[in-house]
Design a protein around this motif. Sequence first.
Motif, PDB file in Angstrom:
ATOM      1  N   ASN A   1       0.675  -1.010   0.207  1.00  0.00           N
ATOM      2  CA  ASN A   1      -0.526  -0.253   0.394  1.00  0.00           C
ATOM      3  C   ASN A   1       0.865   1.676  -0.253  1.00  0.00           C
ATOM      4  N   LYS A   2       1.593   1.397  -1.094  1.00  0.00           N
ATOM      5  CA  LYS A   2       2.111   3.087  -1.022  1.00  0.00           C
ATOM      6  C   LYS A   2       1.403   4.323  -0.822  1.00  0.00           C
ATOM      7  N   ASN A   3       0.158   4.248  -0.560  1.00  0.00           N
ATOM      8  CA  ASN A   3      -0.590   5.276   0.454  1.00  0.00           C
ATOM      9  C   ASN A   3      -1.293   5.121   0.952  1.00  0.00           C
ATOM     10  N   ALA A   4      -0.356   4.312   2.342  1.00  0.00           N
ATOM     11  CA  ALA A   4      -0.325   3.956   3.711  1.00  0.00           C
ATOM     12  C   ALA A   4      -0.370   5.453   4.522  1.00  0.00           C
ATOM     13  N   SER A   5      -1.415   6.106   5.497  1.00  0.00           N
ATOM     14  CA  SER A   5      -1.875   6.708   6.119  1.00  0.00           C
ATOM     15  C   SER A   5      -0.219   6.360   6.832  1.00  0.00           C
ATOM     16  N   GLN A   6       0.191   7.795   7.922  1.00  0.00           N
ATOM     17  CA  GLN A   6       0.782   7.413   9.317  1.00  0.00           C
ATOM     18  C   GLN A   6       0.559   6.480   9.588  1.00  0.00           C
ATOM     19  N   LYS A   7      -0.669   6.722  10.511  1.00  0.00           N
ATOM     20  CA  LYS A   7      -1.548   5.961  11.620  1.00  0.00           C
ATOM     21  C   LYS A   7      -1.546   4.431  10.918  1.00  0.00           C
ATOM     22  N   GLU A   8      -1.368   4.309   9.620  1.00  0.00           N
ATOM     23  CA  GLU A   8      -1.443   2.596   8.544  1.00  0.00           C
ATOM     24  C   GLU A   8      -0.333   2.662   9.642  1.00  0.00           C
ATOM     25  N   ILE A   9       0.353   3.228   8.518  1.00  0.00           N
ATOM     26  CA  ILE A   9       1.952   2.832   9.022  1.00  0.00           C
ATOM     27  C   ILE A   9       2.169   2.048  10.443  1.00  0.00           C
ATOM     28  N   VAL A  10       2.464   2.969  11.574  1.00  0.00           N
ATOM     29  CA  VAL A  10       2.157   2.539  13.014  1.00  0.00           C
ATOM     30  C   VAL A  10       1.994   1.495  13.615  1.00  0.00           C
ATOM     31  N   MET A  11       0.572   1.115  12.734  1.00  0.00           N
ATOM     32  CA  MET A  11      -0.326  -0.055  13.316  1.00  0.00           C
ATOM     33  C   MET A  11      -0.073  -1.162  12.979  1.00  0.00           C
ATOM     34  N   VAL A  12       0.748  -1.177  11.159  1.00  0.00           N
ATOM     35  CA  VAL A  12       1.065  -2.220  10.899  1.00  0.00           C
ATOM     36  C   VAL A  12       2.498  -2.729  11.621  1.00  0.00           C
ATOM     37  N   GLY A  13       3.784  -1.267  11.977  1.00  0.00           N
ATOM     38  CA  GLY A  13       4.938  -1.031  12.946  1.00  0.00           C
ATOM     39  C   GLY A  13       4.483  -2.372  13.772  1.00  0.00           C
ATOM     40  N   ARG A  14       3.326  -2.298  14.974  1.00  0.00           N
ATOM     41  CA  ARG A  14       2.524  -3.030  16.032  1.00  0.00           C
ATOM     42  C   ARG A  14       2.420  -4.116  15.963  1.00  0.00           C
ATOM     43  N   ILE A  15       1.674  -4.526  15.096  1.00  0.00           N
ATOM     44  CA  ILE A  15       1.352  -5.670  14.368  1.00  0.00           C
ATOM     45  C   ILE A  15       2.666  -6.333  13.921  1.00  0.00           C
ATOM     46  N   ALA A  16       3.583  -5.682  13.446  1.00  0.00           N
ATOM     47  CA  ALA A  16       4.933  -6.962  13.044  1.00  0.00           C
ATOM     48  C   ALA A  16       5.461  -6.761  14.063  1.00  0.00           C
ATOM     49  N   VAL A  17       6.010  -5.454  15.191  1.00  0.00           N
ATOM     50  CA  VAL A  17       5.927  -5.713  16.668  1.00  0.00           C
ATOM     51  C   VAL A  17       5.985  -7.235  17.229  1.00  0.00           C
ATOM     52  N   VAL A  18       4.377  -7.949  17.314  1.00  0.00           N
ATOM     53  CA  VAL A  18       3.788  -9.201  17.619  1.00  0.00           C
ATOM     54  C   VAL A  18       4.529 -10.727  16.468  1.00  0.00           C
ATOM     55  N   GLY A  19       3.875 -10.286  15.479  1.00  0.00           N
ATOM     56  CA  GLY A  19       4.259 -10.729  14.379  1.00  0.00           C
ATOM     57  C   GLY A  19       5.347 -11.864  14.986  1.00  0.00           C
ATOM     58  N   LEU A  20       6.327 -10.760  14.517  1.00  0.00           N
ATOM     59  CA  LEU A  20       8.279 -11.501  14.457  1.00  0.00           C
ATOM     60  C   LEU A  20       8.713 -11.621  15.861  1.00  0.00           C
ATOM     61  N   SER A  21       7.723 -11.360  16.796  1.00  0.00           N
ATOM     62  CA  SER A  21       8.227 -11.613  18.072  1.00  0.00           C
ATOM     63  C   SER A  21       7.540 -13.149  18.008  1.00  0.00           C
ATOM     64  N   LEU A  22       6.411 -13.620  17.714  1.00  0.00           N
ATOM     65  CA  LEU A  22       6.146 -14.941  17.773  1.00  0.00           C
ATOM     66  C   LEU A  22       7.378 -15.966  17.112  1.00  0.00           C
ATOM     67  N   VAL A  23       7.435 -15.391  16.160  1.00  0.00           N
ATOM     68  CA  VAL A  23       8.554 -15.943  14.597  1.00  0.00           C
ATOM     69  C   VAL A  23       9.797 -16.330  15.481  1.00  0.00           C
ATOM     70  N   ALA A  24      10.350 -15.331  15.724  1.00  0.00           N
ATOM     71  CA  ALA A  24      11.443 -15.555  17.112  1.00  0.00           C
ATOM     72  C   ALA A  24      11.055 -16.659  18.520  1.00  0.00           C
ATOM     73  N   LEU A  25      10.007 -16.341  18.895  1.00  0.00           N
ATOM     74  CA  LEU A  25       9.689 -17.195  20.173  1.00  0.00           C
ATOM     75  C   LEU A  25       9.483 -18.822  19.727  1.00  0.00           C
ATOM     76  N   ALA A  26       9.006 -19.515  18.608  1.00  0.00           N
ATOM     77  CA  ALA A  26       9.220 -20.538  17.965  1.00  0.00           C
ATOM     78  C   ALA A  26      10.893 -20.685  18.383  1.00  0.00           C
ATOM     79  N   LEU A  27      11.681 -20.062  17.622  1.00  0.00           N
ATOM     80  CA  LEU A  27      13.145 -20.271  17.380  1.00  0.00           C
ATOM     81  C   LEU A  27      13.406 -20.404  18.532  1.00  0.00           C
ATOM     82  N   ALA A  28      13.186 -19.657  19.802  1.00  0.00           N
ATOM     83  CA  ALA A  28      14.272 -19.850  21.006  1.00  0.00           C
ATOM     84  C   ALA A  28      13.388 -21.206  21.577  1.00  0.00           C
TER      85      ALA A  28
END
Length: 496
Positions: free
Chosen positions: A366-393
């Motif tokens: 989404n090249k036209n993503a708003s600031q709010k949307e990008i921050v929300m995606v970033g927060r979702i990514a924190v959770v998602g990436l931590s779950l992947v790292a958790l699985a490896l750990a």
Amino acid sequence: MSENIFAVYATFLAYLIVMVVIGIYAYRRTASSSDYFLGGRSLGPWPAALSAGASDMSGWLLLGLPGYAYAAGMESLWLAGGLLLGTWANWQFVAKRLRTYSIEASDALTLPEFLANRFRDRSRLLQVTSAFFVLVFFLFYTSSGLVAGGKLFETVFGFDYTVAVIIGTVCVVSYTLFGGFLAVSWTDLVQGLLMAAALMIVPVIVIQADGGMGAMFTSIEQINPELLTLFNGTDGEALSLIAIVSLAAWGLGYFGQPHILARFAACRSNADISTARNIAVGWSALAMAGAVFVGLSGLVYVNTHLGGELGDGETIFMVLVSALFHPVIAGILLAAILAAIMSTADSQLLVSSSALAEDIYKQIINKNASQKEIVMVGRIAVVGLSLVALALAFNPDSTVLGLVSYAWAGFGAAFGPALVFSLYWKRMNRHGALAGVVVGAATVVIWKPITGGIFDLYEIVPGIILASIAIVLVTLMTKEPDAEVMAQHERVLEGL
């Protein structure tokens, strides 16, 4: 015994509450993607310097380096010295230029975005490729931190390893999720001070308890005089040039670490960078000297009081703290280990989420993503990436230091040469940058599993050399940048 454990529990809990409160406060000051990923470029010299140092050193500073000094003695100074020199060089030669250039390059918030904007890469291939390597290397890097955190909770409180890893992960994700970069940086300030204090207090108490500095060195000489030499191994054999270079070369990795470079871009002014550099170098010198003395004094303590028996040298800090300090003080000092682990894991999660949100989601989905949307995606990514790292750990047999060494080399080789050349060489173009990133990362991946002869050299060295050659050759073989890119470089030089 139960009262002692309760005191340690209470100290740990108080520490975690303070960290979460800081995260909630930072949440109130986070309104845009610039706030979330770079703190609105508002860091003063103290939080910038200590956040860079704390996020850099991780649990390695309280577990890995003391353990290495415990086993190898003065040989560990090659590693510590290389890292100290790398810290100074990064602040001296990269910090001010990167901050200035990242603003000039369309206010780039991430390292991949900076490289793309620096070279006007409209295809965004450079940005997406760089973000891919950020995600790959950081998943393993973050996982190693969660493993270390799990082992800490397992050792101190006797938790089941799986439960311990989950608890550590929840602690890190909570304040990273809400507060973003400001929460990470402010908590790193607290954690960095706690780490340095712990590393200075523990060896002083141990050395005093065993008769002073002279008595410590005399005891080490009696245990094994080779532990006091810089150029011999513990077996008395001379260290090879490959061994010395491999240890000192860790310092080269600083130029390509996204979580450290982000602190440079987040400084509020170029004037603050000189002050921050002095703070960062001073903190690193004190902390690493303390870590080496923890290992050396711990060696004497174990041989004097524990019959020379210690299953894992990396536990020496915890052994000394548990044996010599009141439970409340021990809880504070052991919290320093948690601080070291959390201060790196939170930064890694944040940089990884920014790569996913800014460099992949915004560029491809989404090249036209708003600031709010990008921050929300970033927060979702924190959770998602931590779950992947958790699985490896979840594998308690994961080689923590091996993963850290691999990721450090990967970042250093993939991004270090590309970044330094981009800041200093006006003629460099996007083709050279892409070649440097790919060749540096590929060299580390290919070199790592091969052993024997020259392949015993730490993979960051050939990675940086080959990446640099690729950048120069490909740049000179392709068209030079357009006039606007050249003019942008000149504007940056004028603004320094």
